[in-house]
Design a protein around this motif. Structure first.
Motif, PDB file in Angstrom:
ATOM      1  N   TRP A  49     -17.847   0.541  50.910  1.00 48.14           N
ATOM      2  CA  TRP A  49     -16.969   1.400  51.696  1.00 48.14           C
ATOM      3  C   TRP A  49     -15.508   1.008  51.524  1.00 48.14           C
ATOM      4  N   LYS A  50     -15.252  -0.280  51.363  1.00 44.44           N
ATOM      5  CA  LYS A  50     -13.886  -0.741  51.109  1.00 44.44           C
ATOM      6  C   LYS A  50     -13.371  -0.133  49.807  1.00 44.44           C
ATOM      7  N   TYR A  51     -14.164  -0.204  48.745  1.00 41.49           N
ATOM      8  CA  TYR A  51     -13.763   0.361  47.464  1.00 41.49           C
ATOM      9  C   TYR A  51     -13.618   1.882  47.542  1.00 41.49           C
ATOM     10  N   LEU A  52     -14.536   2.529  48.240  1.00 40.85           N
ATOM     11  CA  LEU A  52     -14.469   3.979  48.358  1.00 40.85           C
ATOM     12  C   LEU A  52     -13.213   4.408  49.105  1.00 40.85           C
ATOM     13  N   ASN A  53     -12.882   3.717  50.181  1.00 41.77           N
ATOM     14  CA  ASN A  53     -11.675   4.046  50.937  1.00 41.77           C
ATOM     15  C   ASN A  53     -10.413   3.797  50.120  1.00 41.77           C
ATOM     16  N   GLU A  54     -10.381   2.731  49.332  1.00 41.05           N
ATOM     17  CA  GLU A  54      -9.239   2.467  48.446  1.00 41.05           C
ATOM     18  C   GLU A  54      -9.104   3.565  47.391  1.00 41.05           C
ATOM     19  N   TYR A  55     -10.229   4.015  46.861  1.00 43.30           N
ATOM     20  CA  TYR A  55     -10.241   5.096  45.869  1.00 43.30           C
ATOM     21  C   TYR A  55      -9.658   6.378  46.469  1.00 43.30           C
ATOM     22  N   LYS A  56     -10.108   6.721  47.666  1.00 50.78           N
ATOM     23  CA  LYS A  56      -9.608   7.935  48.323  1.00 50.78           C
ATOM     24  C   LYS A  56      -8.120   7.813  48.655  1.00 50.78           C
ATOM     25  N   LYS A  57      -7.709   6.627  49.068  1.00 49.87           N
ATOM     26  CA  LYS A  57      -6.292   6.392  49.372  1.00 49.87           C
ATOM     27  C   LYS A  57      -5.449   6.589  48.113  1.00 49.87           C
ATOM     28  N   ARG A  58      -5.903   6.046  47.003  1.00 56.59           N
ATOM     29  CA  ARG A  58      -5.173   6.185  45.730  1.00 56.59           C
ATOM     30  C   ARG A  58      -5.110   7.643  45.297  1.00 56.59           C
ATOM     31  N   LEU A  59      -6.191   8.393  45.503  1.00 54.48           N
ATOM     32  CA  LEU A  59      -6.180   9.824  45.184  1.00 54.48           C
ATOM     33  C   LEU A  59      -5.131  10.560  46.010  1.00 54.48           C
ATOM     34  N   ARG A  60      -5.051  10.241  47.312  1.00 55.61           N
ATOM     35  CA  ARG A  60      -4.046  10.877  48.176  1.00 55.61           C
ATOM     36  C   ARG A  60      -2.643  10.534  47.712  1.00 55.61           C
ATOM     37  N   GLU A  61      -2.418   9.270  47.332  1.00 59.80           N
ATOM     38  CA  GLU A  61      -1.101   8.857  46.852  1.00 59.80           C
ATOM     39  C   GLU A  61      -0.721   9.618  45.583  1.00 59.80           C
ATOM     40  N   LEU A  62      -1.658   9.735  44.661  1.00 56.39           N
ATOM     41  CA  LEU A  62      -1.383  10.457  43.422  1.00 56.39           C
ATOM     42  C   LEU A  62      -1.126  11.940  43.679  1.00 56.39           C
ATOM     43  N   GLU A  63      -1.855  12.512  44.623  1.00 55.89           N
ATOM     44  CA  GLU A  63      -1.648  13.924  44.967  1.00 55.89           C
ATOM     45  C   GLU A  63      -0.249  14.125  45.559  1.00 55.89           C
ATOM     46  N   LYS A  64       0.188  13.208  46.415  1.00 55.08           N
ATOM     47  CA  LYS A  64       1.538  13.295  46.985  1.00 55.08           C
ATOM     48  C   LYS A  64       2.595  13.178  45.895  1.00 55.08           C
ATOM     49  N   GLN A  65       2.387  12.259  44.949  1.00 50.01           N
ATOM     50  CA  GLN A  65       3.322  12.113  43.838  1.00 50.01           C
ATOM     51  C   GLN A  65       3.377  13.386  43.006  1.00 50.01           C
TER      52      GLN A  65
END
Length: 91
Positions: A49-65
């Motif tokens: 779950w830690k890795y999955l949450n980090e993955y989703k966070k990175r996706l959100r960051e890339l989408e914002k960029q």
């Protein structure tokens, strides 16, 4: 009925618990792998779950960029709706 994503991603093999993960590297590419050696199912799930949450966070960051870059591109695109009025000025 919603399927538990950990069912396929957390598994027992070679006398330890393991989990699969996906991450996005600095180049924006997906990487996949497995982490092994957990003593309990709970430890493996917690890490999953830690890795999955980090993955989703990175996706959100890339989408914002991406959205920010698109907005900047829209602002810097010249307005081509102006037409020449027959002289050297635009209307």
């Amino acid at each position: 009925m919603e399927k538990d994503v950990t069912t396929a991603s957390v598994y027992f093999r070679h006398e330890s618990w393991n989990h699969r993960y996906a991450k996005i590297n600095d180049n924006g590419q997906k990487e996949y792998g497995s982490i092994t050696g957990f003593k309990t199912l709970e430890d493996a799930r917690e890490s999953f779950w830690k890795y999955l949450n980090e993955y989703k966070k990175r996706l959100r960051e890339l989408e914002k960029q991406r959205e920010s870059l698109l907005e900047k591109n829209d602002e810097s695109t010249p307005d081509t709706s102006l037409e020449m009025n027959g002289s050297d000025t635009y209307e």
